[in-house]
Design a protein around this motif. Structure first.
Motif, PDB file in Angstrom:
ATOM      1  N   VAL A 143      22.755  62.216 -31.592  1.00  0.00           N
ATOM      2  CA  VAL A 143      22.291  63.365 -31.148  1.00  0.00           C
ATOM      3  C   VAL A 143      22.982  64.446 -30.751  1.00  0.00           C
ATOM      4  N   LEU A 144      24.239  64.221 -30.577  1.00  0.00           N
ATOM      5  CA  LEU A 144      25.171  65.216 -29.986  1.00  0.00           C
ATOM      6  C   LEU A 144      26.038  65.630 -31.160  1.00  0.00           C
ATOM      7  N   GLY A 145      25.879  65.305 -32.336  1.00  0.00           N
ATOM      8  CA  GLY A 145      26.522  65.672 -33.611  1.00  0.00           C
ATOM      9  C   GLY A 145      26.895  64.758 -34.567  1.00  0.00           C
ATOM     10  N   TRP A 146      27.146  63.495 -34.290  1.00  0.00           N
ATOM     11  CA  TRP A 146      27.744  62.555 -35.142  1.00  0.00           C
ATOM     12  C   TRP A 146      26.772  62.246 -36.048  1.00  0.00           C
ATOM     13  N   ASN A 147      26.299  62.998 -37.044  1.00  0.00           N
ATOM     14  CA  ASN A 147      25.160  62.641 -37.850  1.00  0.00           C
ATOM     15  C   ASN A 147      25.321  63.410 -39.134  1.00  0.00           C
ATOM     16  N   CYS A 148      24.620  63.233 -40.202  1.00  0.00           N
ATOM     17  CA  CYS A 148      24.707  63.413 -41.617  1.00  0.00           C
ATOM     18  C   CYS A 148      23.702  64.412 -41.936  1.00  0.00           C
ATOM     19  N   LEU A 149      23.033  65.193 -40.974  1.00  0.00           N
ATOM     20  CA  LEU A 149      21.840  65.980 -41.456  1.00  0.00           C
ATOM     21  C   LEU A 149      22.294  67.336 -42.309  1.00  0.00           C
ATOM     22  N   HIS A 150      23.726  67.594 -42.149  1.00  0.00           N
ATOM     23  CA  HIS A 150      24.210  68.593 -42.742  1.00  0.00           C
ATOM     24  C   HIS A 150      25.339  68.333 -43.811  1.00  0.00           C
ATOM     25  N   ASP A 151      25.552  66.882 -44.110  1.00  0.00           N
ATOM     26  CA  ASP A 151      26.751  66.279 -44.902  1.00  0.00           C
ATOM     27  C   ASP A 151      26.257  65.062 -45.513  1.00  0.00           C
ATOM     28  N   ARG A 152      25.282  65.125 -46.570  1.00  0.00           N
ATOM     29  CA  ARG A 152      24.716  64.130 -46.970  1.00  0.00           C
ATOM     30  C   ARG A 152      25.708  63.021 -47.781  1.00  0.00           C
ATOM     31  N   ALA A 153      26.894  63.507 -48.068  1.00  0.00           N
ATOM     32  CA  ALA A 153      27.991  62.613 -48.366  1.00  0.00           C
ATOM     33  C   ALA A 153      28.405  61.601 -47.604  1.00  0.00           C
ATOM     34  N   ALA A 154      28.384  62.043 -45.973  1.00  0.00           N
ATOM     35  CA  ALA A 154      28.918  61.230 -45.246  1.00  0.00           C
ATOM     36  C   ALA A 154      27.858  60.258 -44.544  1.00  0.00           C
ATOM     37  N   CYS A 155      26.699  60.183 -45.240  1.00  0.00           N
ATOM     38  CA  CYS A 155      25.698  59.501 -44.729  1.00  0.00           C
ATOM     39  C   CYS A 155      25.933  57.662 -44.857  1.00  0.00           C
ATOM     40  N   SER A 156      25.483  57.090 -44.092  1.00  0.00           N
ATOM     41  CA  SER A 156      25.631  55.612 -44.158  1.00  0.00           C
ATOM     42  C   SER A 156      24.100  55.137 -44.585  1.00  0.00           C
ATOM     43  N   VAL A 157      24.037  53.808 -44.789  1.00  0.00           N
ATOM     44  CA  VAL A 157      22.805  52.892 -45.181  1.00  0.00           C
ATOM     45  C   VAL A 157      21.742  53.359 -44.181  1.00  0.00           C
ATOM     46  N   VAL A 158      21.924  53.426 -43.122  1.00  0.00           N
ATOM     47  CA  VAL A 158      20.851  54.129 -42.143  1.00  0.00           C
ATOM     48  C   VAL A 158      21.043  55.619 -41.736  1.00  0.00           C
ATOM     49  N   ARG A 159      20.304  56.449 -42.676  1.00  0.00           N
ATOM     50  CA  ARG A 159      20.242  57.680 -42.145  1.00  0.00           C
ATOM     51  C   ARG A 159      19.458  58.130 -40.964  1.00  0.00           C
ATOM     52  N   PRO A 160      19.847  59.131 -40.259  1.00  0.00           N
ATOM     53  CA  PRO A 160      20.975  59.928 -40.460  1.00  0.00           C
ATOM     54  C   PRO A 160      22.367  59.624 -39.679  1.00  0.00           C
ATOM     55  N   LEU A 161      22.466  58.424 -39.597  1.00  0.00           N
ATOM     56  CA  LEU A 161      24.043  58.054 -39.066  1.00  0.00           C
ATOM     57  C   LEU A 161      24.873  58.015 -40.091  1.00  0.00           C
ATOM     58  N   THR A 162      26.020  58.538 -39.770  1.00  0.00           N
ATOM     59  CA  THR A 162      27.342  58.433 -40.502  1.00  0.00           C
ATOM     60  C   THR A 162      27.772  57.142 -40.807  1.00  0.00           C
ATOM     61  N   LYS A 163      28.842  56.979 -41.781  1.00  0.00           N
ATOM     62  CA  LYS A 163      29.442  55.906 -42.101  1.00  0.00           C
ATOM     63  C   LYS A 163      30.348  55.423 -40.946  1.00  0.00           C
ATOM     64  N   SER A 164      31.027  56.303 -40.421  1.00  0.00           N
ATOM     65  CA  SER A 164      31.858  56.074 -39.320  1.00  0.00           C
ATOM     66  C   SER A 164      31.263  55.572 -37.998  1.00  0.00           C
ATOM     67  N   ASN A 165      29.823  56.016 -37.855  1.00  0.00           N
ATOM     68  CA  ASN A 165      29.228  55.772 -36.669  1.00  0.00           C
ATOM     69  C   ASN A 165      28.567  54.159 -36.734  1.00  0.00           C
ATOM     70  N   VAL A 166      28.072  53.915 -37.963  1.00  0.00           N
ATOM     71  CA  VAL A 166      27.575  52.533 -38.263  1.00  0.00           C
ATOM     72  C   VAL A 166      28.969  51.530 -38.113  1.00  0.00           C
ATOM     73  N   THR A 167      30.029  51.959 -38.732  1.00  0.00           N
ATOM     74  CA  THR A 167      31.156  51.249 -38.696  1.00  0.00           C
ATOM     75  C   THR A 167      31.561  50.758 -37.407  1.00  0.00           C
ATOM     76  N   LEU A 168      31.379  51.894 -36.347  1.00  0.00           N
ATOM     77  CA  LEU A 168      31.747  51.496 -34.897  1.00  0.00           C
ATOM     78  C   LEU A 168      30.670  50.596 -34.172  1.00  0.00           C
ATOM     79  N   LEU A 169      29.527  50.821 -34.679  1.00  0.00           N
ATOM     80  CA  LEU A 169      28.386  49.847 -34.155  1.00  0.00           C
ATOM     81  C   LEU A 169      28.693  48.628 -34.576  1.00  0.00           C
ATOM     82  N   SER A 170      28.905  48.415 -35.914  1.00  0.00           N
ATOM     83  CA  SER A 170      29.104  47.024 -36.315  1.00  0.00           C
ATOM     84  C   SER A 170      30.237  46.231 -35.750  1.00  0.00           C
ATOM     85  N   ALA A 171      31.440  46.950 -35.598  1.00  0.00           N
ATOM     86  CA  ALA A 171      32.572  46.650 -34.937  1.00  0.00           C
ATOM     87  C   ALA A 171      32.491  46.153 -33.590  1.00  0.00           C
ATOM     88  N   SER A 172      31.728  46.858 -32.932  1.00  0.00           N
ATOM     89  CA  SER A 172      31.348  46.562 -31.461  1.00  0.00           C
ATOM     90  C   SER A 172      30.439  45.327 -31.375  1.00  0.00           C
TER      91      SER A 172
END
Length: 301
Positions: A143-172
């Motif tokens: 919500v605070l900006g770590w999303n891929c709404l303005h950068d589709r290349a950074a999107c993960s398999v769960v849009r609009p979460l970025t790849k780095s965001n879901v990697t952090l969630l998976s690692a946790s």
């Protein structure tokens, strides 16, 4: 053309299944929350943790319902972002509450003599405050900006979460799963050691002790196995998956993850005798238990 209303989105069967899953999750856990709030006897640390888990799963179920409604009724990227953040926070709180329950079970066996003390209550409340605080922060990140709404290349398999965001969630998640695995192994060791000590005192291991020990270990294996089977496929796919893959892969791994919130009230609440009695009181109002309530430790569940 700009004044023409947008065409309605085609109904996705996977979204329908997620909506049905969210409905079942919300109903199941709403009942658990109502029972714990209604019953003054359910105020022990164990039931506080169960209530936290049920609340998190209830919010997750409501989040799935809201996601379905906003996806097909109110189509807005901003609303979608808020819904995804709400789901991330809810499921993170659910997983964190499961970890807190595991820690509490371990403490109830490792420090059995001092478990019912003010220090335990403080420890439980501190764990819950930390779990919900971290979960809220994880939910606010997109919500605070770590999303891929303005950068589709950074999107993960769960849009609009970025790849780095879901990697952090998976690692946790992997970290929490490993901690739970270690604690449950330690719990099994303690249970087996207690059974062995009883056998030495009585000079033999009775059939009842063997059955109780086997049942306890089997229950722990089922709990951990259910948790792992529900979340591991989705966590692994979030790391190795690519946003260009068919969305069916995301749905096929996400749907079993939601089932964990559906199974949690069965494992942690409805099997408990105190909650079963409270359900009779809540729905019938005429059930009078002949046996007084007793505060049970998490190792009894």
């Amino acid at each position: 053309l700009s004044s023409r209303p947008p065409a309605p989105a085609a109904l996705n069967p996977w979204d329908v299944m997620l909506c049905v899953s969210g409905t079942a999750i919300a109903c199941e856990n709403a009942l658990v929350v109502a029972i714990i709030c209604y019953s003054p006897t359910l105020r022990t640390p164990m039931f506080v943790l169960v209530g936290s888990l049920a609340t998190a799963d209830l919010l997750a179920g409501l989040g799935l319902l809201l996601n379905f409604v906003f996806q097909y009724v109110i189509r807005s990227e901003t609303v979608s972002l808020l819904t995804v953040g709400f789901l991330v926070a809810s499921f993170a709180a659910s997983v964190s509450s499961l970890l807190a329950i595991t820690v509490d079970r371990y403490l109830s066996l490792y420090n059995a003599l001092t478990y019912y003390s003010e220090r335990t209550v403080l420890c439980i409340h501190t764990m819950l405050a930390g779990a919900w605080g971290v979960s809220l922060c994880l939910g606010l990140l997109p919500v605070l900006g770590w999303n891929c709404l303005h950068d589709r290349a950074a999107c993960s398999v769960v849009r609009p979460l970025t790849k780095s965001n879901v990697t952090l969630l998976s690692a946790s998640f992997f970290l929490i799963f490993l901690i739970m695995l270690h604690l449950y192994i330690e719990i099994c060791k303690i249970v087996c050691r207690h059974a062995h000590q009883i056998a030495l005192q009585q000079h033999f291991l009775t059939a009842s002790h063997y059955v109780a020990t086997k049942k306890g270990v089997s229950t722990l294996a089922i709990i951990l196995g259910t948790f792992g089977a529900s979340w591991l496929p989705f966590a692994i796919y979030c790391v190795v998956g690519d946003p260009d893959y068919p969305s069916v892969y995301t749905y096929a791994t996400l749907l079993p993850a939601t089932y964990n919130s559906m199974i949690n009230p069965i494992i942690y609440a409805y099997r408990n005798q105190e909650i079963q009695r409270s359900m009779w009181v809540l729905f019938c109002g005429c059930f009078q238990a002949k046996v007084s309530f007793r505060s049970r430790s998490p190792s009894d569940v």
